[in-house]
Enzyme design. Structure first.
Site, short mmCIF file in Angstrom:
data_model
loop_
_atom_site.label_atom_id
_atom_site.label_comp_id
_atom_site.label_asym_id
_atom_site.label_seq_id
_atom_site.Cartn_x
_atom_site.Cartn_y
_atom_site.Cartn_z
N HIS A 272 0.85 -1.19 0.00
CA HIS A 272 0.00 0.00 0.00
C HIS A 272 0.88 1.23 0.00
O HIS A 272 1.94 1.23 0.62
CB HIS A 272 -0.90 0.00 1.25
CG HIS A 272 -2.06 0.91 1.13
ND1 HIS A 272 -1.97 2.25 1.40
CD2 HIS A 272 -3.34 0.67 0.73
CE1 HIS A 272 -3.16 2.80 1.19
NE2 HIS A 272 -4.01 1.87 0.79
N ASP A 326 -7.72 -5.59 0.30
CA ASP A 326 -8.19 -6.54 -0.71
C ASP A 326 -7.75 -7.98 -0.45
O ASP A 326 -8.20 -8.89 -1.13
CB ASP A 326 -7.70 -6.11 -2.10
CG ASP A 326 -8.25 -4.75 -2.48
OD1 ASP A 326 -9.46 -4.56 -2.32
OD2 ASP A 326 -7.48 -3.88 -2.88
C1 LIG Z 1 -0.73 -0.87 -3.83
C2 LIG Z 1 0.47 -0.58 -4.70
C3 LIG Z 1 -0.05 -0.19 -6.08
C4 LIG Z 1 1.26 0.56 -4.09
O1 LIG Z 1 2.11 1.01 -5.06
P1 LIG Z 1 3.31 2.05 -4.84
O2 LIG Z 1 3.17 2.78 -3.57
O3 LIG Z 1 3.39 2.83 -6.10
O4 LIG Z 1 4.54 1.12 -4.68
P2 LIG Z 1 5.36 0.47 -5.87
O5 LIG Z 1 4.45 -0.24 -6.80
O6 LIG Z 1 6.26 1.53 -6.45
O7 LIG Z 1 6.22 -0.57 -5.07
C5 LIG Z 1 7.38 -0.23 -4.34
C6 LIG Z 1 8.27 -1.44 -4.26
O8 LIG Z 1 7.59 -2.47 -3.53
C7 LIG Z 1 7.38 -3.62 -4.37
N1 LIG Z 1 6.00 -4.09 -4.14
C8 LIG Z 1 4.92 -3.32 -3.91
N2 LIG Z 1 3.83 -4.09 -3.78
C9 LIG Z 1 4.25 -5.36 -3.97
C10 LIG Z 1 3.57 -6.58 -3.99
N3 LIG Z 1 2.25 -6.66 -3.81
N4 LIG Z 1 4.28 -7.70 -4.22
C11 LIG Z 1 5.61 -7.64 -4.41
N5 LIG Z 1 6.31 -6.49 -4.41
C12 LIG Z 1 5.64 -5.37 -4.20
C13 LIG Z 1 7.52 -3.10 -5.81
O9 LIG Z 1 7.89 -4.13 -6.69
C14 LIG Z 1 8.57 -2.06 -5.64
O10 LIG Z 1 9.82 -2.71 -5.54
P3 LIG Z 1 11.16 -2.01 -6.09
O11 LIG Z 1 11.34 -0.82 -5.21
O12 LIG Z 1 12.18 -3.08 -5.91
O13 LIG Z 1 10.89 -1.66 -7.52
C15 LIG Z 1 1.38 -1.82 -4.80
O14 LIG Z 1 1.76 -2.23 -3.50
C16 LIG Z 1 0.70 -2.97 -5.54
O15 LIG Z 1 0.71 -2.98 -6.77
N6 LIG Z 1 0.11 -3.96 -4.79
C17 LIG Z 1 -0.56 -5.07 -5.43
C18 LIG Z 1 -1.93 -4.63 -5.92
C19 LIG Z 1 -2.87 -4.36 -4.77
O16 LIG Z 1 -3.02 -5.17 -3.86
N7 LIG Z 1 -3.57 -3.23 -4.84
C20 LIG Z 1 -4.56 -2.86 -3.87
C21 LIG Z 1 -4.10 -1.72 -3.02
S1 LIG Z 1 -5.24 -1.39 -1.72
#
Ligand SMILES: CC(C)(COP(=O)(O)OP(=O)(O)OC[C@H]1O[C@@H](n2cnc3c(N)ncnc32)[C@H](O)[C@@H]1OP(=O)(O)O)[C@@H](O)C(=O)NCCC(=O)NCCS
Length: 390
Positions: A272, A326
């Site tokens: 998150h 979720d």
């Molecule tokens: C929620 C979410 C979009 C937040 O995104 P964000 O703040 O932009 O964070 P990022 O996507 O840039 O992720 C940061 C780092 O954590 C990692 N990471 C984040 N969520 C992850 C996950 N669910 N599984 C594995 N790695 C994850 C990313 O790969 C990234 O790694 P890096 O720094 O080595 O590139 C992201 O955690 C995600 O895509 N989660 C899965 C989808 C989900 O459950 N969404 C519902 C949110 S309520």
């Protein structure tokens, strides 16, 4: 070009607007380090324990818990506006059978605006009765739109809403055809409460961006629904279940996780932008599932999810990537007999309350969103006639 009066406010560019405030709001707040969420200053756990979706919606929309009379009137209003026009049902009949329920919902919510026109140019002279009517219409009709589509896409008639059931119970009834018992009603109610609002996120921001041009509220909420549908936002609850279905036993979890992480793929339902610890809503939803199993028995999907949580705690957890809202919601909904692709629409049924609370807040601000960009393209080129291009 940035106005001179705004120039001093620009600090830096941040991908995904991370950490950049886009509005002032008194609707809800999150403490991402402690895993704490409050609606209008009240802890979400207390609301989940004591409130109903109708009462929580009023709190979000009007800033205070309702009086006995206010709540009774509000519940009556919601009951009496649950029905939808036959033209909306006819519109849904024309959607392809394969249409995703979120796409149907986005289209039919936008269409609601044609039936309930909102004053076009309202700046400075908006009647609070018009605003309240939007709250009632939207909260009351969105569950009916979701339930009607869920049945009609399979050729079944929609089930008419029942005035003797609460918001949560009636929604479940229209969706499944079964009248929920006390436990199922409570679980649906709590699921709606915990999904109702969550500060500034992609769907709330989308709603605000669209409504900042004074587009009508139905168009604005329909934009929020579009944003929520994506797998990085509300669509993750559907993806979690699809992921759990790919894993046939608890013993496979370790290899599955390793494979995903080696391929640099994300695990749905984890992580998150704000929470760096387990999302308090995930904890509440997990408890709901446990209550359900006392009545209906456990199932292997939950064991697999728990194992993912346990194993990822040692790897991703250290980086603050923990179960979000979720992760456990879909397991609860499946246990209640709800189809996987209706999970995100349930999120929307709840989040309408939060979107509307932010929309109302924005009516008092009124400046159109017009951010800046950092231009990275070419400049000053000349047009090259077709026969001179190579
Ligand atoms: C929620 C979410 C979009 C937040 O995104 P964000 O703040 O932009 O964070 P990022 O996507 O840039 O992720 C940061 C780092 O954590 C990692 N990471 C984040 N969520 C992850 C996950 N669910 N599984 C594995 N790695 C994850 C990313 O790969 C990234 O790694 P890096 O720094 O080595 O590139 C992201 O955690 C995600 O895509 N989660 C899965 C989808 C989900 O459950 N969404 C519902 C949110 S309520």
């Amino acid at each position: 070009m940035v106005d001179q009066k705004d120039a001093h406010k620009i600090s830096c560019y941040s991908e995904g607007l991370a950490g950049i405030p886009v509005a002032e709001s008194a609707v809800s707040s999150v403490d991402g380090q402690r895993g704490y969420l409050e609606y209008r200053g009240i802890d979400i756990e207390q609301l989940a324990e004591n409130s109903s979706f109708e009462e929580t919606s009023w709190l979000l929309l009007y800033g205070e818990l309702p009086t006995v009379d206010e709540l009774a009137t509000f519940k009556d209003e919601l009951c009496h506006h649950r029905r939808i026009k036959f033209r909306l049902r006819d519109m849904m009949k024309c959607f392809p059978e394969s249409a995703h329920p979120m796409d149907s919902l986005q289209a039919t919510v936008a269409a609601l605006g044609m039936f309930y026109p909102f004053p076009k140019s309202w700046e400075g002279k908006l009647d609070p009765k018009n605003v309240h009517q939007v709250f009632v219409n939207m909260l009351a009709k969105v569950p009916t739109l979701v339930a009607a589509h869920a049945r009609m896409r399979h050729g079944d008639d929609p089930i008419a809403p029942r005035d003797d059931l609460t918001h949560a119970a009636n929604f479940y009834y229209m969706l499944t055809g079964n009248e929920p018992d006390e436990l199922v009603t409570r679980i649906m109610d709590v699921a709606l409460i915990v999904h109702a609002e969550h500060t500034m996120n992609a769907s709330t921001f989308s709603t605000l961006v669209v409504s900042s041009s004074h587009a009508d509220p139905y168009t604005s909420i329909s934009a929020g629904i579009g944003s929520l549908s994506g797998p990085l936002h509300g669509g993750a609850n559907e993806d979690v279940l699809n992921m759990l279905d790919e894993i046939s036993s608890v013993d496979e979890v370790e290899g599955y996780l390793k494979g995903k992480l080696d391929r640099k793929e994300k695990i749905s339902g984890l992580g998150h932008r704000v929470y760096k610890t387990k999302d308090p809503r995930a904890t509440l939803l997990q408890k709901l599932y446990e209550q359900l199993t006392e009545q209906l028995g456990a199932d292997p999907t939950y064991e697999i999810a728990s194992r993912i949580e346990e194993l990822s705690h040692h790897t991703l957890g250290k980086r603050g990537i923990c179960p979000n809202v979720d992760f456990y919601s879909g397991i609860v909904y499946r246990k209640l007999g709800i189809p996987t692709d209706v999970f995100t629409p349930i999120f929307a049924v709840a989040r309408v309350a939060g979107w509307l609370a932010h929309w109302k807040e924005q009516l008092g601000v009124g400046r159109i969103y017009r951010p800046a960009q950092i231009y990275t393209g070419k400049k000053g080129l000349s047009y090259v006639p077709m026969d001179e291009r190579n």
